[in-house]
Each structure stands twice: as C-alpha cells, then as structure tokens.
Design an enzyme around this catalytic site. Sequence first.
Site, PDB file in Angstrom:
ATOM      1  N   HIS A 283      18.042  10.887 -30.406  1.00 60.34           N
ATOM      2  CA  HIS A 283      18.506   9.992 -31.807  1.00 60.34           C
ATOM      3  C   HIS A 283      19.820   9.965 -31.992  1.00 60.34           C
ATOM      4  O   HIS A 283      20.479  11.014 -31.558  1.00 60.34           O
ATOM      5  CB  HIS A 283      17.583  10.476 -32.874  1.00 60.34           C
ATOM      6  CG  HIS A 283      16.089  10.257 -32.810  1.00 60.34           C
ATOM      7  ND1 HIS A 283      15.355  10.509 -33.661  1.00 60.34           N
ATOM      8  CD2 HIS A 283      15.507   9.487 -31.604  1.00 60.34           C
ATOM      9  CE1 HIS A 283      13.994  10.241 -33.253  1.00 60.34           C
ATOM     10  NE2 HIS A 283      14.222   9.602 -32.127  1.00 60.34           N
TER      11      HIS A 283
ATOM     12  N   GLU B 276       7.274  -2.932 -39.224  1.00 58.70           N
ATOM     13  CA  GLU B 276       6.646  -2.428 -40.506  1.00 58.70           C
ATOM     14  C   GLU B 276       6.696  -3.328 -41.551  1.00 58.70           C
ATOM     15  O   GLU B 276       5.829  -3.597 -42.572  1.00 58.70           O
ATOM     16  CB  GLU B 276       6.967  -1.210 -40.933  1.00 58.70           C
ATOM     17  CG  GLU B 276       6.922  -0.089 -39.795  1.00 58.70           C
ATOM     18  CD  GLU B 276       7.988   0.199 -38.942  1.00 58.70           C
ATOM     19  OE1 GLU B 276       8.545  -0.878 -38.643  1.00 58.70           O
ATOM     20  OE2 GLU B 276       8.289   1.323 -38.801  1.00 58.70           O
TER      21      GLU B 276
ATOM     22  N   ASP C  70      10.222   7.169 -34.595  1.00 59.95           N
ATOM     23  CA  ASP C  70       9.860   8.476 -34.921  1.00 59.95           C
ATOM     24  C   ASP C  70       8.491   8.665 -34.849  1.00 59.95           C
ATOM     25  O   ASP C  70       7.622   7.683 -34.496  1.00 59.95           O
ATOM     26  CB  ASP C  70      10.590   9.107 -36.428  1.00 59.95           C
ATOM     27  CG  ASP C  70       9.983   8.359 -37.319  1.00 59.95           C
ATOM     28  OD1 ASP C  70       9.174   7.408 -37.202  1.00 59.95           O
ATOM     29  OD2 ASP C  70      10.362   8.417 -38.690  1.00 59.95           O
TER      30      ASP C  70
END
Length: 780
Positions: free
Chosen positions: A352, A7, A82
Amino acid sequence: MNLVIVESPAKAKTIKKYLGPNFDVIASYGHVRDLVPKEGAVDTEHGFEMKYQIIERNEKHVQAIAKKLKGADALYLATDPDREGEAISWHLYELLKARRQLGTKPVHRVVFNEITKRAVQDAVANPRELSYDLVNAQQARRALDYLVGFNLSPLLWKKVRRGLSAGRVQSPALRLICEREAEIEAFVRREYWSIEADCAKDARPFIAKLVELAGEKVEQFTVTDGDRAGQVRETLERAANGRLRVEQVERKQRKRYPAPPFITSTLQQEAARKLGFTAQRTMRVAQQLYEGVDLGGEAVGLITYMRTDSVNLAQEALTEIRGYVGERYGADNVPDTPRLYKTKAKNAQEAHEAIRPTSILRDPEQVRRFLSAEQFRLYELVWKRTLACQMSHALINQVSVSLSAGAGNLFRATGSTVAEPGFMRVYLEGRDDATAADDDEERMLPPMDEGELVNLEGIRSEQHFTEPPPRYSEATLVKALEEFGIGRPSTYAAIISTLQEREYVLLDKKRFTPTDVGRVVNKFLTEYFDTYVDYDFTARLEDELDAVSRGEEDWIPLLEQFWRPFKERVDHIQENVKRSDVTQERIEETCPKCGGQLSIRLGRNGRFIGCTNYPACDYTRDLNADKAEPEPREIVEGRVCPLCGSTLEIKNGRYGTFVGCSAYPKCKHIEPLERPEDTGVTCPQCGKGTLQKKKSRRGKIFYSCSTYPKCDYAVWNEPIAEPCPKCGWPVLTLKTTRSRGTAKVCPQKDCGYSETYEAADAETPQPAQDQTRQETDAPF
C-alpha cells in the site's frame, strides 16, 4: 456492458466518469451481510461455521445490483483495497451466487489505492481473483469479536450491572486509560527549585540556568525548599559580584529532517493536535476526500486510501513532488535522492501507499472553493506533510554558553536559530506535550567570547512541583494503541468512539478520564480475564490475524486456540465469582454506625463508600469526602456575570468543571467551561441563533439554540439544514437505530417523516451489524 460494484454512491459517481459508457457503476452501501445478531452465529462445535444474514436496510441495494447484473456481461468488484473491502466483495459475491443471480458471468476483483482516472483504468485492465486469505482474516476477526462480546457481555450483566458490554480490542484500550488514571492518583508531588541568572551583554538580555554548584552537577532535586534556595542565591550573588565570566562557547549546526508521510494513526494524531478533530471526524472527512470531490464539473479523488500503515510513496508521486518542490522553492530544496521512509508498524502492508494527495499539483488554495471548511483543512494538512517529506532538511545553528560565578559555580545559556529552513518553510510536525527544551527554538543569544565578563542583573530562585503523567488525549491514545499493537489502522477511531458511547470514559478538556463504571469493568477484566486484556496477548493476536491475511496461517486453528481456554475461563467465573467480589472493594476501615466492614461499592450514581452489612446498616459516604480539599478560586479574566455583574469563577460540580457566578447562591448563573461546537444550522424556532452541540448533565449529547434562554429549542439528534419534505419544518435530524441504521427524521412529533440516510460517510456512528465497515470491536 460491465457492472462495477463499490461501497458508496460518492465513490460510484467518481469512478463512473473514469470508465466510460461500457461500464455501469453502483454502490452496495457497505456490507450486505453480517452475522445473525444472536447466540450461535459462530458455531464453535462445527469448525466455527459462521451464520450470516442480509442486512435488512441493504436488501433494496442488493436487489438493485441484481437487476443491473441481468444485463451485464461481467461483474467487477471494486471495494476498498484492505481486508475489510475484500470481505465486502466476498459477501456480495456469495450472496449473489446463493441466489443464483450470477449465472456464468465472469467475476473480477479490482483494487486501486487512489481514485484517479489512471489508477481506476489500470485496475480494471488488470483484475485479479478474490483473496480468500484477506477474507478469512476478516472472518477470523469478526468471529473473535463476536465470541468475546457474546460471552463477556452477559457475564458483565450478572456480575456488575445490566446493559454493560466488553470487546476484544476496546478492553485493553480501557485498561490503558484506567492505568494512567491510577498513576495520576498514586502520584506524590515533590517540591524542587530552579536557579536562574538574568544577564545582559551589549544591552541584550538573556537567561542562564544554574547547572553546577560548588563543583557538583545540579540535579532536579538538588534544591528542594525555599530556605536552601535563598542560601544558594546569596552565595552565588556574593561570588559573582555583579558579573559572570564566559568560560566556554560551543557552536554547532544540526540537521532536522522532515516527518514521514501520513499513515492512518499519524493522520489522526496530527489532525487532533492541529485541527482539533476527533479520530472519527478525521476518518469521515478523509473518506470524502478519497471518494471524490466535484471540482467544477469533474469529480476527483483528492487523496489516496486513508486506511494504511505504510509510509511508501509511488515512484510517479515522488517524481511529481520533487519536480514541484524544485519549481516552487528552488533546486536547493530538493534532496539529491528521493527520501525513502521505513514504517515503524509491525506487519505493515508495504504494498500500500502512505496517505498523500493524488496530485501534488492540486494546491489546497486552488481547490478551496470546492471544499467544505473541514475538507480544506484536512486536505491542506495532508498536502503540506507530503510536500515537506520530500524537501531538504533544515539547518539549525545552536549555541551553548557556560558562565561562571566563582569557582565551581556554573550557569548555562542556550539558544538556536534557523540557518536554512528547508522543509520547515512548509510544515512542522506537532507535539503532544511540549518540554522546556522546546523553548530554546528561535532563542537568540548575544555574541560572546571566552574570557569576557557579562553583566549579572540578578539571580532568581523559582519554586516548582513535579507533575503526574498527563491523561491520554485522542492523539496520545492512538499513538499508544499503535505502539502496543492494539487494533489496526481501521479500528482506532471505532475503539475510541465505542469507549465513549458505552460511557466507560469521558473526554474532559480533550483528555480521557475513566468513569466509575469504566473503572469497575476494567477491574473485573484485569482481575479475572487478565490474559485477554494483556497488551502483549492482544498484539500477538493482531499479528496472527495479519499472518492469516498473508496466507501464512490458517484461521480455524487460530480460533480454536483462542476459544477453548477462553470459554473455560468464562464458565469458571460464572460459577465461582460473586457479584460482590466485583462491585465491592473492602477498605481498612470499620463502619462508624455499626462497627461492620466498609467497602467501596458501585451504585446507580457511581462509586461510594458503604457498609457491607447493608441493608441492616445504611451508612454511606462520598468516596472522595476525605480527599476533598478546598481549591483556590480561579477567576475568569476579562468577564463578569451577565445577570448581576459579579466576577465569574471556574468551579467544580457533580457533573464536572463549569463557569459560575461568584455571588452564588444569590446569583445562580452558570455556563459551560468549553464553548459548544456550532453546527451552523439555523434554529428553526427563532431563526436568529444556530444549533449548538452540547452535553446534558449526564453527559448525553443534544443540540440547542445558541440564544438560550431566550429561545429554548432543543433536539437530541444531530440537525441538518434540510427542510422536511412533508411538513416544511426548516430542519431534519439524523437518527440512528440498531434495526434501521441512520435515517433523516423530522423532529416535529406530529409529522412522522422518515427517510433512510444513505450517505456512507454519515457522521453518526451506527451499530456494528449496520456499519459500512465491520473491522471494529463489535458493541455487544
């Protein structure tokens, strides 16, 4: 050559060093696509088909990716682990496929919870397919937010005021704040008195509290006025005759256990309590620590992924932490077995990890010189909490002594000392609202034995009044959102910032109060859309979205089930509710001017009382005119007015609490109650002061010189200490617009310099369709 997409450029820079020459890493700068920003982007008549378009400011990044993809053998999508990160990868994949730029190249999805060499290389060596369950869960959330926003917002414009908006998740949060305010306003304080004895044993003073009077247990409202308190005090003094008898001594030892490692909500709460960080600031700094910090030539991710609701720790992390504890604090501080914690969050992603340092061996002091002040403070908080969670429990010695003043009259003194500090030598969790019981910590009592007498130096009666429930702070609001199941880890910061940006709530002395507009919007939603702002409904919807992400539920039926009754409700309100029904609230009082009915109304400057016969009758008065009571003046200790030397007072005005001169109106000196936040950017006009973050009278943020009024330089946008490349002005500012996102802009009007600000962790929030992460309440 293989191409890896992440990202942000910071994340790309760190990962590149771990993958070697056979991999090229490039950033997408967050989402590349979003819903078209107009009605019809979600087609409710054709299976909720969603119409996407490329985000204009990210077109150049997509083109850069496509250019590098031409020479690549394979594409690795390495966005966050996620459902939002999954959606970013999916959008990019769909866009490249639609433009026929993928060809036959294999596409892999790789995920890692920490940006370390081992984690990144393991993920690339073991890729998986895109998870359409996670993608569909994100699409369902986005569609729900869009449908609520594009239907409720126009309704608010018509029924309340133009420019307002509502959101699926933020509306229940606003309801929490408004309901707490209503509790405070309805609260009737009650008087009560406490009775305490000042005692001494072997010249060591201590205090004992009355717990039994004439054989009856003393409750909070046993003594409710000063006369009764005086009678009780005299009775006890006569019965005691200068001494109290020790009736019972209880000694016990209790264990205190460490708090679990951080999840998103607890990190935000603790950073608010201990560091004074907002939720948004906490997540911005955590993002920096996760993506990587240059530690003298090597970029390293310092913490694991910070959007999580799991308290699990990896086995290798447990081994490393326990080894470190034993080496630094001794084997006695290492529990026999690793501490395992259970999450309290519903549907937590147990695969997680909790938020922890990527290596406990990186002591905060060792890396301090590589970190900014806020990075260090947050990293130290995470490091200490993680270390403490695997240390031995603390042992607290508690003593409780019962002392009599005649038959049936009993006082009690309590105290405690720390016998073995255990984890407390490293970290102790903060508390939102301290209680009187907390004062007993570390209060030592002199040694006493049953049957002996101690000196009574006096009995005191003290007046108290019950207090209303406290307003929400950021920490307690996040805690409440989590407990009610409103939102998810990635949304808490966005919910809070959205409420403030829309001016539905104000943050005063770090506590939230609803504005008049916020009250009216909440009243409208709770009266006419009570189902959709109900806490249980919102929590159930979040549970269903989680079920979609796990593949247990289909997202289209979920949207269908929500949409039909919601749209019918919107249409019904549109036709049957008048604006006056929403903005006016009739009161049991007639107009003194014309005899008409009075009502509480919403005006340009907030709520007021006015006549319903307006415009024929123009009678109005302030809403709080009858409630206003002269408050005692509160003096600012140790300071005087810099203009005339008179005392300074804390005052209340139209725009809130402030410090003003007691000689007003002769002297009109005023200053803000809270010290402005310093940006550290030197003022470009005078070169002496620094630019401070302040609020205008209408609550709008601006930045001005700390030497004001000597220097009157001020800008609306956040300044950064970078000279303008075009005109050389010493500072630039960060300006955010819906169309362009955040850009570096020269504040000099005649310059015109502007450059896209491509930092993924920009502090200034961007509009929803431009945000890096879209798992938020869309601000329509």
